[in-house]
Design a protein around this motif. Sequence first.
Motif, PDB file in Angstrom:
ATOM      1  N   ARG A  52       0.855  -1.184   0.000  1.00  0.00           N
ATOM      2  CA  ARG A  52       0.000   0.000   0.000  1.00  0.00           C
ATOM      3  C   ARG A  52       0.894   1.238   0.000  1.00  0.00           C
ATOM      4  O   ARG A  52       0.639   2.207  -0.694  1.00  0.00           O
ATOM      5  N   THR A  53       1.952   1.149   0.793  1.00  0.00           N
ATOM      6  CA  THR A  53       3.001   2.156   0.760  1.00  0.00           C
ATOM      7  C   THR A  53       4.277   1.524   1.274  1.00  0.00           C
ATOM      8  O   THR A  53       4.248   0.548   2.029  1.00  0.00           O
ATOM      9  N   ASP A  54       5.400   2.068   0.852  1.00  0.00           N
ATOM     10  CA  ASP A  54       6.705   1.579   1.303  1.00  0.00           C
ATOM     11  C   ASP A  54       7.561   2.789   1.615  1.00  0.00           C
ATOM     12  O   ASP A  54       7.709   3.687   0.774  1.00  0.00           O
ATOM     13  N   PHE A 110       9.596   7.338  -0.294  1.00  0.00           N
ATOM     14  CA  PHE A 110       8.368   6.573  -0.109  1.00  0.00           C
ATOM     15  C   PHE A 110       7.634   6.424  -1.441  1.00  0.00           C
ATOM     16  O   PHE A 110       7.863   7.177  -2.386  1.00  0.00           O
ATOM     17  N   PHE A 112       3.514   5.225  -2.976  1.00  0.00           N
ATOM     18  CA  PHE A 112       2.136   4.960  -2.577  1.00  0.00           C
ATOM     19  C   PHE A 112       1.278   4.870  -3.833  1.00  0.00           C
ATOM     20  O   PHE A 112       1.658   5.338  -4.916  1.00  0.00           O
ATOM     21  N   ASN A 113       0.098   4.292  -3.677  1.00  0.00           N
ATOM     22  CA  ASN A 113      -0.820   4.092  -4.791  1.00  0.00           C
ATOM     23  C   ASN A 113      -1.786   5.262  -4.902  1.00  0.00           C
ATOM     24  O   ASN A 113      -2.394   5.677  -3.905  1.00  0.00           O
ATOM     25  N   SER A 119       0.608   4.882  -9.617  1.00  0.00           N
ATOM     26  CA  SER A 119       1.276   5.074  -8.331  1.00  0.00           C
ATOM     27  C   SER A 119       2.329   6.164  -8.449  1.00  0.00           C
ATOM     28  O   SER A 119       2.787   6.496  -9.553  1.00  0.00           O
ATOM     29  N   ARG A 440      -0.054  -4.872   1.219  1.00  0.00           N
ATOM     30  CA  ARG A 440      -1.464  -4.904   0.844  1.00  0.00           C
ATOM     31  C   ARG A 440      -2.231  -5.844   1.768  1.00  0.00           C
ATOM     32  O   ARG A 440      -1.704  -6.842   2.205  1.00  0.00           O
TER      33      ARG A 440
END
Length: 440
Positions: A52-54, A110, A112-113, A119, A440
């Motif tokens: 979902r995010t990193d 970072f 994110f979608n 993204s 996710r």
Amino acid sequence: MKIKLRHLLPAFIFFFTSIVSAQNFVGLTMDNYSGVNGVIINPSAVVDSNFRTDINLFSMSSFLGSDYYSIDLNAALESEDGFSFGNSIKTSATNQNQFFLNVDVLGPSFMFNLNPKSSLAVTTRVRTFLNFNNVNGMIYEDMEDGFNSEEDYSFELKDFSSTVHAWGELGLTYGRILMDTDSNFLKAGLTVKYLQGAGATFIHSPQATGQYEAQTELLTTSGTLSYGGAVGFDSDDIDFNDLTSGFGADFGMTYEYRPDNGLEEEKGHSDYKFRLGLSVTDLGSISYESTVTTYDLDETVDANRFDQEGFRTVLEQEYEGTEEMKDTKISLPTALHVMGDYNISKHFYVSVQGNLSLVSADAEHANRIINTVAATPRFESKWFSFYLPVSMRQYDGLAMGAGFRLGPLMVGSGSLISNVLGDSAKTTDIYAGLKIPIYR
């Protein structure tokens, strides 16, 4: 302080291999859970990921080597006097030796979608590259050893160049799914980078010759050599206070064959039979206001002075030079990356990745990566992955390493195993990092 590359290189090799030494994130970038670290090799990795995010907190990768030096780490470790390089270091002087170093620090970053099809990622990096190309190993060795040769000899320099460059990057990456059918999946990504250059130094000689007379210890040279650098830049004490702006870009695409896509409601992301990737990184350059001096090398000097006073001092005092102020464009280490990845079973994969410099070895005012081809079998899951990369490296040969990702921690090497087990290591490398993955 006078610092010699001969003294620095063994220390770097020991330092990197002691920590668990990889050539820029070897193995990790192939992992479907590499997150934002994979984006710097192929921007299309930002979209349709397993996150979902990193959030990357800090990652570092470094690569060092030369075809002039080699080291037997076992001999150094087993020395009767404790750890000692001693006779474990060997040299191979040629007319065109190469020296190279790059350090890549990925700072807070970072991804994110935005929605199911697109993204974004924001990356911060600090990078330093050093390339010495086509160095005559004999004259380099004598300059380092103080010209203690007892025999006369002649040497030639052809297309000799050196570039040291340090810069920072702020990157914005956008990725989008272009095709998603029952079996075929295609995505693409683009990174635009705002560059902040700390500075550069550079040397170039298209042609030079010389003769050393052992009895008189005189060195007679001919040809030309240009030496310059960004105004205010000191490669021995790099800081990022006075910066110069520039722009760069990366782009990439990834195709995946998903024969079972649609059979399971949540199918996708890592669920392919094979994938192919193509990317080009580090398009761009930074221009610096530079002082450049072109020297006429037609002169005879006391060779011992190079060891006693340093190359630059002798050059400035003994050779006639013409100085000028000019804008100098330092090109980024543009590279092509090609990847193939095959899913053997649910958690087991094997990949092949080629990294090819698009900058020629004799390019002036430019840095370049070292060409490599790596095959990496790996085990991969959400919280743990393990890699076993085997690569062929330009100027070195076969290298083997290992790496792992354990939740937020990443550590690895593309050369640790071969450096420890082999008797002739010419390259060494390391990566390590810490992140916050939100799956996710």
